[in-house]
Design a protein around this motif. Sequence first.
Motif, PDB file in Angstrom:
ATOM      1  N   THR A 150      27.807  78.860 -65.753  1.00 47.31           N
ATOM      2  CA  THR A 150      27.551  79.966 -66.674  1.00 47.31           C
ATOM      3  C   THR A 150      28.167  79.699 -68.032  1.00 47.31           C
ATOM      4  O   THR A 150      29.206  79.032 -68.138  1.00 47.31           O
ATOM      5  N   ARG A 151      27.546  80.219 -69.082  1.00 45.58           N
ATOM      6  CA  ARG A 151      28.116  80.152 -70.420  1.00 45.58           C
ATOM      7  C   ARG A 151      28.999  81.367 -70.717  1.00 45.58           C
ATOM      8  O   ARG A 151      29.656  81.406 -71.751  1.00 45.58           O
ATOM      9  N   MET A 163      31.955  77.222 -62.915  1.00 46.88           N
ATOM     10  CA  MET A 163      32.142  76.279 -64.013  1.00 46.88           C
ATOM     11  C   MET A 163      31.531  76.834 -65.299  1.00 46.88           C
ATOM     12  O   MET A 163      30.388  77.302 -65.295  1.00 46.88           O
ATOM     13  N   LYS A 164      32.305  76.773 -66.391  1.00 49.00           N
ATOM     14  CA  LYS A 164      31.748  77.153 -67.687  1.00 49.00           C
ATOM     15  C   LYS A 164      30.875  76.017 -68.195  1.00 49.00           C
ATOM     16  O   LYS A 164      31.288  74.862 -68.248  1.00 49.00           O
ATOM     17  N   MET A 165      29.645  76.357 -68.589  1.00 50.67           N
ATOM     18  CA  MET A 165      28.711  75.373 -69.127  1.00 50.67           C
ATOM     19  C   MET A 165      29.093  75.044 -70.567  1.00 50.67           C
ATOM     20  O   MET A 165      29.318  75.945 -71.378  1.00 50.67           O
ATOM     21  N   PRO A 170      25.506  89.191 -64.241  1.00 51.43           N
ATOM     22  CA  PRO A 170      25.295  89.545 -65.650  1.00 51.43           C
ATOM     23  C   PRO A 170      25.047  88.379 -66.595  1.00 51.43           C
ATOM     24  O   PRO A 170      24.415  88.554 -67.636  1.00 51.43           O
ATOM     25  N   SER A 171      25.512  87.175 -66.257  1.00 56.67           N
ATOM     26  CA  SER A 171      25.254  86.043 -67.146  1.00 56.67           C
ATOM     27  C   SER A 171      23.958  85.321 -66.813  1.00 56.67           C
ATOM     28  O   SER A 171      23.580  84.381 -67.504  1.00 56.67           O
ATOM     29  N   GLY A 172      23.280  85.736 -65.731  1.00 59.18           N
ATOM     30  CA  GLY A 172      21.931  85.249 -65.479  1.00 59.18           C
ATOM     31  C   GLY A 172      21.684  84.440 -64.231  1.00 59.18           C
ATOM     32  O   GLY A 172      20.536  84.101 -63.937  1.00 59.18           O
ATOM     33  N   ALA A 173      22.717  84.094 -63.448  1.00 52.68           N
ATOM     34  CA  ALA A 173      22.498  83.302 -62.235  1.00 52.68           C
ATOM     35  C   ALA A 173      21.907  84.166 -61.123  1.00 52.68           C
ATOM     36  O   ALA A 173      22.411  85.259 -60.842  1.00 52.68           O
TER      37      ALA A 173
END
Length: 273
Positions: free
Chosen positions: A145-146, A195-197, A113-116
């Motif tokens: 991911t953000r 990891m949070k970007m 869902p976050s785009g990866a």
Amino acid sequence: MTDFPEGAPCWADAMFKDVEGAKTFYSEVLGWTFGEASSEFGNYTQAYSDGKAVAAVVPPMPGGDDMPSAWCLYFASKDVNKTAEKIKAAAGTVLMEPMQVGTFGSMAIAKEPSGAVFGVWQPGDHRGFEKVAEPGSYCWAEVYTREPGKADSFLQAVFPYAAQKMEPGDDPEAQGMDFKVFSLGGSDSPVLGRMKMGSEFPDEIPSYIQVYFNVENCDDAVAKAKKLGGQLHFGPMDSPFGRFAALTDQQGAAFAVIDMATRVGDMPEMSAA
């Protein structure tokens, strides 16, 4: 040959407009050799380390010349159709519906869902990596991911992961870091990081999965990559896990190298997520 459990990273491949250039680059940086291109399957070409299959490269599919070069990590599935349904139910997107690839196995391509973007592989004759965690082969991966909440809930809904969060401790460089580890079969069997970007990542960089390849010497691998037109984005840096660096190759595909034998510092504390 290894049988990979449900949810374990089991294969990696990358699409390149200049396949011969990619072969030259990774032959030099990772010591790979390459087999014959399989014309029946879009000139898919396997890479080998010490005679064992470790990855593959492929030219763009017809009409895909505008697609950027990128590494794709595949997760093992006992039933790719069921996994595709779980992906949809967990708010993910199936970009390529499950399809059989000859007798080799079945695959799907999806986006969390976050785009990866990632792949799913149900093995047939092709089981996956024949060598892991040794120089010249895949050893680790992290989802960048953000939106970590979206990614975390998705991953645990689709695959049988247990999650732990890394505690920063007294390390000033780890303060404010949001990092989780996903494991199969207990916390001593980690298979994936998240990891949070932060603000250090330009806005135009989407969520992605960073694939790590083990090397005998991180600095040597970085020097070879730069000599061949690759770019260094982070490191080389020492860590308790090994000396590592983040790169892109000369065609823009992101990857990382890590010397897992050169470890500095204490392992971080982990807590239940």
